[in-house]
Structures are given as structure tokens and as C-alpha cells.
Enzyme design. Structure first.
Site, PDB file in Angstrom:
ATOM      1  N   GLU A  22     -13.184   7.907 -10.142  1.00  0.00           N
ATOM      2  CA  GLU A  22     -13.469   9.013 -11.178  1.00  0.00           C
ATOM      3  C   GLU A  22     -12.376   9.183 -12.177  1.00  0.00           C
ATOM      4  O   GLU A  22     -11.205   8.754 -11.975  1.00  0.00           O
ATOM      5  CB  GLU A  22     -14.023  10.420 -10.507  1.00  0.00           C
TER       6      GLU A  22
ATOM      7  N   SER B 114       0.877  -1.110  -0.021  1.00  0.00           N
ATOM      8  CA  SER B 114      -0.040   0.128   0.083  1.00  0.00           C
ATOM      9  C   SER B 114       1.030   1.208   0.058  1.00  0.00           C
ATOM     10  O   SER B 114       1.445   1.346  -0.881  1.00  0.00           O
ATOM     11  CB  SER B 114      -1.053  -0.079   1.189  1.00  0.00           C
TER      12      SER B 114
ATOM     13  N   HIS C 227      -3.995  -0.622  -4.598  1.00  0.00           N
ATOM     14  CA  HIS C 227      -5.461  -0.734  -4.454  1.00  0.00           C
ATOM     15  C   HIS C 227      -6.073  -0.422  -5.597  1.00  0.00           C
ATOM     16  O   HIS C 227      -7.027   0.247  -5.750  1.00  0.00           O
ATOM     17  CB  HIS C 227      -5.972  -0.104  -3.522  1.00  0.00           C
TER      18      HIS C 227
END
Lengths: 281, 281
Positions: free
Chosen positions: B149, B131, B173
Site C-alpha cells: 500500500e 532479509s 523483499h
């Protein structure tokens, strides 16, 4: 462009959640094209269409379309009724609201209503659709597949669409629901279809059957698989993650276009002096 | 591959949420590489690291790494303390847990601890991170940007990373949080960086500084902007949606690889007889 293509009307393919209260860029374009003609709003995609029509009616009337009528179809048998066919008499446009794409095709496929929609389009009318109403426009449509994850082999469901535009597979709510994976999966199956992923409050206006122009606040993703050199779509076990090399990807925003025949993006200059496209940026 | 590159160790860059209970494919690979050496787990990325170390310690010990120690750094001053530097003596690997990438770089940048991490890597050790711990590996890293988006010009924040791998920008992710838009935005800024988007429970193993190999259940997206013919990143107003033509995209799954130097994907056969890659499909 062939004469056959020139005769066609316009498709307005909307990625869902189009603005109905502020700038209304996309619905304004639908209204402009329908002009003083009749606009039929069909809620066939929805299991519970209550209120859908009224909202679109208000919005389109505010935008100057006086004659807005509802075509509700709860059962397939209704798609043969004269009273419903009459609604399409002299109509200049039809608008498919959102819901379930399989409801649209299972209720309308091979019915007199469908023939009238096709006729309206062939004679130069406007066929618009949002969300499920966008997905159904193509020969083959996406029915389901996971959002927000990479594509796993075997997960995607497809079905025959309305066949108003050829050579594409359309997906909607695209960036918002993280659907790159599933559209890549659709293109991997057969790269002769170009994947078109449309964001919310964003539309593709299709003229002449193969010239695409982008309208609205988000992006349109064009996934061209012609260049692909390798993929595991046919070799891997079910549930394996898709692997695919050398995809050609374009991200288009308002003012951009795409020529489906040549598979090439076009900027505002190449598209010509379209007033809507011009004030886009 | 040059002698300089040959001397380097291995990076294991993980997209977050790696499996710690079932197959543990990725952590098993970390454990295999660390062998009977010391593994330092650093929770520097986290504001509230309580419990992080203990979970990794248990998991790595189950996987056969006997010597697992914690490097906690709450304040930058601690990155100069002898007691903490001593933890890295003779270590064969370091693992960066998740959290905030700016915490890692602001606490460690230009400190003796960072020099030791670099030395460990140059001398053939393993540097793993998940991460935030993945994002920091590169020269320039993504700090923030919208998920789910399309990219809007001006929205992305970047900062200098740890510089262990060159020529890439890493996002994590990836499919799960719909981050295609923001990684395209990062690549659009300067296509000399290749965008590497890593799904959860998926890792890129980097050997010799430029040979990438995919491990785990999801996909790795490689965004190559070298082919881009047009983009509005420098012309458009802030908040406009990104437009970019002719991106070259690869989706890689376990067993696939990528040669950063040549910018070419490689399948399992080209990668050679790697035991982990081989049983991947």
C-alpha cells in the site's frame, strides 16, 4: 490551454475498489458532475456483470442521480443496435465498471456506441471508469504484466485504448498489487508517455485534457521518463530484469494535481480553490 | 576513495530468498570472497532457528567453503561468552540469516560480538546478510511498515541498525511485497538517506563503503530524495497518504552499480571488468 481543450469534458479515472458505502468521495464527485442529467453505467468490461449495475444504481441514486441506466453489451454486434444507442441520448455521463480492458476495446472500438461516448466527452460530459475502465482511457493501454515483481523485458502486453486522454499510460490497483515494476516497464518502452499509477479508492480527475487532480484515500504515482539517461529495455535479452536510470517520480495524494502539458506537479494552492481538494488533507 | 574506506571489507546485502539450489549466484559470490577462510553463520535474527544453519552449511560447503560454523544467540548474555567469541577467531566472513531485525540489534548492539563483527569488516572481511540480515546493515533501519500500500504518515517504524554502511536505508523483499510506498516514506523523513530497495534473490555488494554493485535475478531500487521539491511528511495529519514531488529513482539490475558518494548509477563498463558483473546480462 487551447480552445480545443477547453471544450472537452471531464474524465474520472479510478484505481478500482472505490468506496461505495462510507464517505463515497469519488462516486460523490461523479454524481456532483452528472447532477440532474442521465448517467449511463456500462458493464461491458465484465464477463459476468450480474449485480454490478444494481449496486452502482443504488449508490448513485443515493447520491442524488435520479436517471441511472444500464448499458450491457455481451456481443460486439449489440454496440450498433438503436435501442442501446438511445440510452446515450442526452446523457451527461458514462461510467465504465471493472473487468477486462480488452473486452471494452474489442466490443466498442470503432462502433457507433464509441462515437457517442467520444461525442459526450467532447461536448463537456463526464466519462468515468474504474479498474479496467480506468486503463482503457488512454491511447495505448496496459493489458497484462506481472504484479508484485520487478519488470522483466518482454513480459508486458499493451493494446490500443479508447484514446480519451493522450500522452499517458494508466495502471490501477497500483500499490495494492505492487505494479511499480510493470508501469516502469511501460514508460521505459517510450518515455513520451507518462506513467500514471492509481491506487484503489483513489481517482484522477482530468479537466481540459491535461490538468489532473487527485481524489480519494490512496496515492497516484506519476512516472516521468523524460529525464531517463539509460535503460536496457532495447538491449537486454527477453526475461532480463529492467534497468533504468534517472526516472522522475511524483507521489500525489488528495489535493495534489499534475499538469500533463508541463509535466509538473501542482499543490492545492496552485490548483485553485477547489472545494473537494481543499478539505482533502 | 579515502584510505579509511579502502581498508574496509565487503558487505553483501541480500533481499531475501536467495537461490540455494540452482545457480546460487549470490551465495557463490559470498563463498568466493570467503575462500578457504572461516565463515560464521549466525541465526540470531530468528526466534526458531532450527534447520537454518544446516541448510546454509550444506550449501556453502558445496560451494567450497570448508570451515562453516554456527553462531547461535538465544539470549543477549550469550553475546559476551568466550565460547561464542572464539567462533569469530580468524573468521573471514559472517552471514546473518533472516528473521527479525530487532532481534539482531537488541541481542548484539554494544556487545563484544558486535565489536568483533565490526573488526572483521574493518580488517577486510565479508559481512553478508539476507532479509532482516540486510536491513540491519545501515545506521538507521526500517523495522516495520505496511507492504502493498502507499505510505501513510506515521505508519513507519525505524530503529538504529548495525551501522556498517552509512547514508542509506535498506528494504528487502522489495517488489515482491510492494514496498515502494514505505521506502518512499523513509526517504521523505530525511532525504540525506538514500533508499535502497532490494528484490528477493538479488543482492547489493558494497565495496569500500560506497560503491554498490548488483547481483542476482531481480532489481535494486535506488530512491534519491535530494531532488525532492515538496512533501507533506511534516505537515499532514497522521494516517494521511504521503505526497512527495520530484524523487529521483533508479532501477538497477545485475551488472549495474551505484556510487553512493556521488549518488550516481554506473553501468558495467563504468564499474570495470568484474567477472561476475560481466556475464550478468
Amino acid at each position: 490551454m487551447s480552445k480545443h481543450q477547453r471544450k472537452k469534458g471531464t474524465l474520472i479515472v479510478i484505481g478500482g475498489h472505490e468506496d461505495k458505502t462510507d464517505g463515497k468521495t469519488i462516486l460523490k464527485e461523479v454524481a456532483r458532475m452528472v447532477g440532474d442529467g442521465r448517467l449511463v453505467v456500462t458493464t461491458v468490461a465484465s464477463h459476468q456483470p450480474e449485480g454490478y449495475f444494481e449496486e452502482y444504481q443504488r449508490t448513485f441514486q443515493d447520491l442524488g442521480v435520479k436517471d441511472v441506466v444500464e448499458l450491457a453489451i455481451a456481443e460486439r454486434a449489440e454496440a450498433r443496435q438503436e435501442s442501446r444507442l438511445d440510452l446515450l441520448d442526452g446523457a451527461r455521463g458514462i461510467f465504465f465498471t471493472g473487468g477486462d480492458q480488452l473486452r471494452i476495446t474489442s466490443q466498442l472500438g470503432d462502433t457507433p456506441i464509441y462515437s457517442r461516448v467520444q461525442q459526450l466527452y467532447e461536448e463537456g460530459g463526464v466519462v468515468a471508469g474504474t479498474s479496467a475502465g480506468a486503463s482503457v482511457m488512454s491511447d495505448v493501454m496496459l493489458v497484462s504484466g506481472e504484479s508484485d515483481e520487478s519488470h522483466r523485458i518482454g513480459e508486458l502486453q499493451m493494446a490500443p485504448g479508447l484514446g480519451l486522454i493522450h500522452g499517458v499510460v494508466i495502471d490501477q490497483h497500483f500499490a495494492e498489487r505492487g505494479r511499480m515494476g510493470r508501469l516502469l516497464g511501460a514508460v521505459a518502452k517510450n518515455p513520451r508517455y507518462v506513467g500514471i499509477g492509481i491506487d484503489e479508492n483513489t481517482a484522477v480527475v482530468v479537466e481540459g485534457g491535461e490538468l489532473l487532480r487527485v481524489l480519494g484515500s490512496g496515492a497516484v504515482y506519476v512516472i516521468d521518463g523524460a529525464t531517463v539517461t539509460s535503460s536496457n529495455i532495447a538491449d537486454a535479452k527477453q526475461d532480463c530484469t529492467l534497468s533504468i536510470y534517472d526516472v522522475r517520480l511524483h507521489v500525489l495524494s488528495q489535493g495534489d494535481g499534475f499538469d500533463l502539458g508541463r509535466r509538473e506537479p501542482m499543490d492545492a494552492d496552485q490548483l485553485g480553490k477547489d472545494p473537494v481538494a481543499q478539505d482533502g488533507r
